[in-house]
Design an enzyme around this catalytic site. Structure first.
Site, PDB file in Angstrom:
ATOM      1  N   GLY A   1       0.859  -1.145  -0.058  1.00 45.41           N
ATOM      2  CA  GLY A   1      -0.038   0.124   0.096  1.00 45.41           C
ATOM      3  C   GLY A   1       0.911   1.261   0.119  1.00 45.41           C
TER       4      GLY A   1
ATOM      5  N   ASP B   1      -2.660 -13.833   4.378  1.00 46.71           N
ATOM      6  CA  ASP B   1      -3.953 -13.341   4.574  1.00 46.71           C
ATOM      7  C   ASP B   1      -4.318 -13.021   5.959  1.00 46.71           C
ATOM      8  OD1 ASP B   1      -6.775 -12.858   4.670  1.00 46.71           O
ATOM      9  OD2 ASP B   1      -7.182 -14.672   3.382  1.00 46.71           O
TER      10      ASP B   1
ATOM     11  N   TYR C   1      -8.925  -2.400   4.911  1.00 45.90           N
ATOM     12  CA  TYR C   1      -9.969  -2.090   3.915  1.00 45.90           C
ATOM     13  C   TYR C   1     -10.212  -0.581   4.152  1.00 45.90           C
ATOM     14  CZ  TYR C   1     -14.227  -2.694   1.044  1.00 45.90           C
ATOM     15  OH  TYR C   1     -14.885  -2.286   0.407  1.00 45.90           O
ATOM     16  N   THR C   2      -9.835   0.312   2.946  1.00 44.79           N
ATOM     17  CA  THR C   2     -10.016   1.673   3.230  1.00 44.79           C
ATOM     18  C   THR C   2     -10.909   2.244   2.309  1.00 44.79           C
ATOM     19  OG1 THR C   2      -8.113   1.917   1.666  1.00 44.79           O
ATOM     20  CG2 THR C   2      -7.497   1.850   3.843  1.00 44.79           C
TER      21      THR C   2
ATOM     22  N   ASP D   1      -8.973   8.869  11.422  1.00 48.46           N
ATOM     23  CA  ASP D   1      -9.679   9.920  12.188  1.00 48.46           C
ATOM     24  C   ASP D   1     -11.129   9.699  12.045  1.00 48.46           C
ATOM     25  OD1 ASP D   1      -9.748  10.351   9.459  1.00 48.46           O
ATOM     26  OD2 ASP D   1      -9.026  12.174   9.233  1.00 48.46           O
TER      27      ASP D   1
ATOM     28  N   TYR E   1     -16.440   1.820   7.800  1.00 44.35           N
ATOM     29  CA  TYR E   1     -15.000   1.907   7.798  1.00 44.35           C
ATOM     30  C   TYR E   1     -14.521   2.376   9.258  1.00 44.35           C
ATOM     31  CZ  TYR E   1     -10.413   4.009   7.179  1.00 44.35           C
ATOM     32  OH  TYR E   1      -9.120   4.139   7.490  1.00 44.35           O
TER      33      TYR E   1
ATOM     34  N   LYS F   1     -12.459   0.180  11.869  1.00 46.59           N
ATOM     35  CA  LYS F   1     -11.076   0.315  12.424  1.00 46.59           C
ATOM     36  C   LYS F   1     -11.269   0.582  13.931  1.00 46.59           C
ATOM     37  CE  LYS F   1      -7.912   1.201  10.272  1.00 46.59           C
ATOM     38  NZ  LYS F   1      -6.920   0.182  10.136  1.00 46.59           N
TER      39      LYS F   1
ATOM     40  N   TRP G   1      -6.414  11.735   5.798  1.00 46.60           N
ATOM     41  CA  TRP G   1      -6.213  12.460   4.711  1.00 46.60           C
ATOM     42  C   TRP G   1      -4.733  12.465   4.167  1.00 46.60           C
ATOM     43  CZ3 TRP G   1      -8.933  17.818   3.974  1.00 46.60           C
ATOM     44  CH2 TRP G   1     -10.213  17.715   4.451  1.00 46.60           C
TER      45      TRP G   1
END
Length: 273
Positions: A10, A36, A61-62, A102, A125, A129, A150
Site C-alpha cells: 500500500g 492473509d 480495507y480503506t 480519524d 469504515y 477500524k 487525509w
C-alpha cells in the site's frame, strides 16, 4: 530488529519499507496475496515458523464508501484481521503498531480531537477500524495505535496526484467541501513511526498527522498554487454530490505539534512533480 509489515504494498507501506531498510532492520514485507491476515489458520502457521521483534500492521480495507455495502469484508479485514495480529503479538510478546483513522470520531467537536476523546464513528469504515483498536487494547500490553487521515504520497493513486491530473484537463474544478481535516504526507508519518520504534516511545495511542487544518477546497487550491496551475476551484455542498458513507465534518487531530504544517509538507512533496 526483525519486523513483520502487513499491507506493505500500500501507499504507506511503500514509503515505510525503504526507511526500515535504511535503518538496517530485517523486515518481512507482506500483502494479502502472500499473508492473509483474516485467515486465522494461515496466520498461526506462518508465525510459528518465524521469529519477530515487532509487528507493523498497515493492512486495511480503506474504501470508505464501498465499506457501506461491503460491510462484512470491511470488518473481516479491519476487525478480524487485526484481532489475529493482536493475538500473535501477545503470543510472541512483541510490540504491535496499528495504523487507525480519524474516522473513529463523529466530527461534532470544534477543536482538534485528543487521544482521550470518545470515539463515535459515523460510517462502517470508521467502526471497523475502531473495532480493530479495541482488539489491540483488549489483547496487547505492548502497542501503538496511530490515528491519522487525509494521506497522500508516493506509490499509489492519491488526492493530490488526482487533482494534478484534472488540472491538465480542466480549467475549473468543483470540490465537495464538507470536511475539515489534516492533509498528511505519508513520508512525514513514516518518519514518526520510525522515531517511535527507535526511541522506544511509551506504549499508547498517538495522533500523527500534519499540523494545521484545511477543507478540501483550501487543500485543492494550495495544490494548484504551488504548481502554478491556473485552475478555478469551486466549493460545492455535499448534497450536490451525495456519497454512500457519512463523513465527520471536523476530523482534525491534536498531534501535539509532532509533525510539520500541512502546507509546508505539501510543497516538499510537490517539488519533484
Amino acid at each position: 530488529m526483525r519486523i513483520l509489515v502487513t499491507g506493505a504494498t500500500g501507499s504507506l507501506g511503500q514509503e515505510l519499507c525503504p526507511m526500515l531498510e535504511q535503518e538496517g532492520w530485517l523486515f518481512w514485507a507482506t500483502n494479502s496475496k502472500i499473508f492473509d491476515i483474516t485467515n486465522t489458520k494461515m496466520v498461526n502457521e506462518i508465525i510459528n515458523k518465524v521469529s519477530l521483534d515487532f509487528i507493523i500492521h498497515l493492512a486495511a480495507y480503506t474504501n470508505i464508501d464501498l465499506a457501506e455495502t461491503h460491510k462484512e469484508e470491511a470488518f473481516r479485514v479491519n476487525h478480524i484481521g487485526t484481532k489475529n495480529l493482536a493475538k500473535i503479538a501477545k503470543k510472541l510478546d512483541v510490540p504491535i503498531l496499528y495504523v487507525s483513522t480519524d474516522n473513529v470520531f463523529d466530527g461534532t467537536k470544534d477543536s482538534p480531537y485528543k487521544t482521550s476523546d470518545n470515539a463515535n464513528p459515523l460510517n462502517v469504515y470508521g467502526l471497523s477500524k475502531l473495532k480493530g483498536e479495541e482488539e489491540i487494547l483488549k489483547t496487547c500490553k505492548k502497542y501503538y495505535i496511530i490515528r491519522t487521515g487525509w494521506l497522500y504520497g508516493k506509490g499509489s493513486k492519491n488526492y493530490v496526484d488526482t487533482m494534478l491530473t484534472f488540472s491538465m484537463l480542466r480549467r475549473e474544478i468543483s470540490v465537495v467541501d464538507d470536511q475539515i481535516g489534516c492533509p498528511t504526507w505519508t513520508k512525514d508519518l513514516c518518519e514518526q513511526i520510525i522515531n517511535i520504534m527507535k526511541e522506544n516511545k511509551p506504549y499508547g495511542t498517538y495522533h500523527l498527522c500534519s499540523s494545521g487544518q484545511a477543507g478540501w477546497a483550501d487543500f485543492t487550491k494550495k495544490i494548484f498554487e504551488i504548481k502554478k496551475r491556473n485552475v478555478s476551484v469551486n466549493a460545492i455542498d455535499k448534497s450536490d454530490f451525495p456519497r454512500p458513507a457519512k463523513r465527520p465534518h471536523y476530523c482534525v487531530l491534536n498531534n501535539d505539534n509532532l509533525m510539520p504544517d500541512w502546507e509546508e509538507s505539501l510543497e516538499k512533496y510537490l517539488i519533484g512533480k
